[in-house]
Motif scaffolding. Structure first.
Motif, mmCIF file in Angstrom:
data_model
loop_
_atom_site.group_PDB
_atom_site.id
_atom_site.type_symbol
_atom_site.label_atom_id
_atom_site.label_comp_id
_atom_site.label_asym_id
_atom_site.label_seq_id
_atom_site.Cartn_x
_atom_site.Cartn_y
_atom_site.Cartn_z
ATOM 1 N N HIS A 89 0.812 -1.208 0.000
ATOM 2 C CA HIS A 89 0.000 0.000 0.000
ATOM 3 C C HIS A 89 0.854 1.270 0.000
ATOM 4 O O HIS A 89 0.837 2.037 -0.949
ATOM 5 N N HIS A 134 1.533 4.079 -3.283
ATOM 6 C CA HIS A 134 1.603 5.539 -3.060
ATOM 7 C C HIS A 134 3.013 6.112 -3.001
ATOM 8 O O HIS A 134 3.150 7.332 -2.830
ATOM 9 N N HIS A 181 -5.451 -0.759 -6.513
ATOM 10 C CA HIS A 181 -5.612 0.295 -5.513
ATOM 11 C C HIS A 181 -5.540 1.691 -6.130
ATOM 12 O O HIS A 181 -6.281 2.594 -5.733
ATOM 13 N N HIS A 217 -8.386 4.770 -5.994
ATOM 14 C CA HIS A 217 -8.228 6.191 -5.650
ATOM 15 C C HIS A 217 -8.647 7.096 -6.816
ATOM 16 O O HIS A 217 -9.265 8.138 -6.603
ATOM 17 N N HIS A 254 -6.531 8.870 5.049
ATOM 18 C CA HIS A 254 -5.759 8.439 3.894
ATOM 19 C C HIS A 254 -6.355 8.978 2.590
ATOM 20 O O HIS A 254 -5.625 9.386 1.689
HETATM 21 ZN ZN ZN Z 1 -4.379 4.126 -0.720
#
Ligand code: ZN
Ligand code: ZN
Length: 309
Positions: free
Chosen positions: A65, A70, A102, A106, A249
């Motif tokens: 993650h 990110h 992921h 987002h 987040h």
């Molecule tokens: Zn995330």
């Protein structure tokens, strides 16, 4: 030629069929449920399960993650490879598959193209249904071009099942060698050290997708009035090593920390801080921008407190 057209296209990487995914999940959860009946709990087995869960949870939250999705810190290429291999033990596919899904989440949050939005698809689909779905089976490498250019990471992404089973075999070997004490057999170590913690980790991370995006269930709060349904859930944050601070987040996902206030316990961030202090990783993105602090009702940092944002 524009930057967009000159960018390398990587396409999709096929790792396994959807039926292989389904069979793997059924075996994993059936074995996890059977574990305490086949091998009743003892303290050595409980400690083994907790240690194994911790490794897998840091793998998914700290590595899949915060790093692969990110880019919240930097590391050397050998360290990147080792981190990817460690995280592949989490039982949630490879690093590039996880990060690509992921990033889709987002970029398309709470729209029909969001793979895991309860608002769009319902709680069950957001919890587990989407993993069983043909649409998200292959890894969309064009969403993760920054990591798809490393052949060794592509290899880990393709062979994560082999790596995970090798890890399970290693646990069995350690038990056979007596590493967990004379009372822990290879079979018991496999059940308590592999099947049970891996299945639990899959469930708790899935809860971030489902109830972490379901604001109508009590037990959480929204620090930020984001356009999505993300919620901060303290209990879930403990279980997921910080992943449960999901509203924070979604407000500022580039940060290496998900717990923004001092009382928002974020085990992943503490481990990353330690790794940075030891020189294993660098450039930890830990400073929250002033507007994010102010909007969240957090006290401003003292002037001159300069760390990388
Ligand atoms: Zn995330
Ligand atoms: Zn989310």
């Amino acid at each position: 030629m524009s930057a967009a057209t000159s960018r390398t296209q990587y396409g999709k990487q096929v790792t396994e069929s959807i039926n292989q995914t389904r069979v793997r999940y059924v075996i994993l959860f059936a074995a996890a449920i059977a574990t305490p009946f086949v091998y009743p709990p003892t303290w050595p087995l409980v400690w083994l399960a907790l240690a194994s869960y911790a490794l897998r949870m840091f793998g998914v939250e700290g590595i899949y993650h915060r790093y692969f999705s990110h880019r919240a810190f930097k590391c050397s290429r050998p360290v990147q490879f080792i981190l990817a291999v460690i995280a592949s033990q989490c039982g949630q596919h490879g690093p590039l598959w996880w990060a690509s899904v992921h990033r889709h989440h987002h970029q398309n949050v709470e729209t029909p193209d969001d793979p895991i939005s309860p608002r769009q698809h319902g709680l069950f689909h957001s919890h587990v249904g989407w993993v069983w779905c043909e649409r998200y089976k292959d890894t969309d490498l064009d969403v993760v071009p920054d990591f798809a250019r490393y052949p060794e990471i592509l290899w880990v992404n393709k062979h994560y099942t082999l790596l995970m089973l090798s890890g399970a075999f290693f646990i069995w070997l350690l038990a056979q060698a007596g590493a967990f004490g004379p009372t822990v057999s290879g079979g018991a170590a496999l059940m308590w050290g592999f099947f049970l913690p891996t299945a639990l980790g899959v469930q708790t991370v899935s809860m971030v997708n489902s109830v972490g995006h379901f604001r109508f269930m009590p037990g959480g709060y929204r620090r930020y009035d984001t356009d999505d349904d993300s919620v901060n859930r303290p209990l879930l944050a403990l279980l997921t090593f910080g992943g449960g601070w999901h509203n924070n987040h979604h407000r500022y996902g580039a940060s290496a920390r998900a717990g923004f206030a001092w009382y928002e316990i974020d085990v992943t961030f503490y481990i990353l801080k330690l790794m940075a202090a030891l020189g294993i990783i660098s450039d930890l993105r830990e400073r929250l921008p002033d507007d994010v602090r102010e909007e969240g009702g957090l006290s401003p940092l003292p002037a001159g407190d300069k760390v990388r944002s």
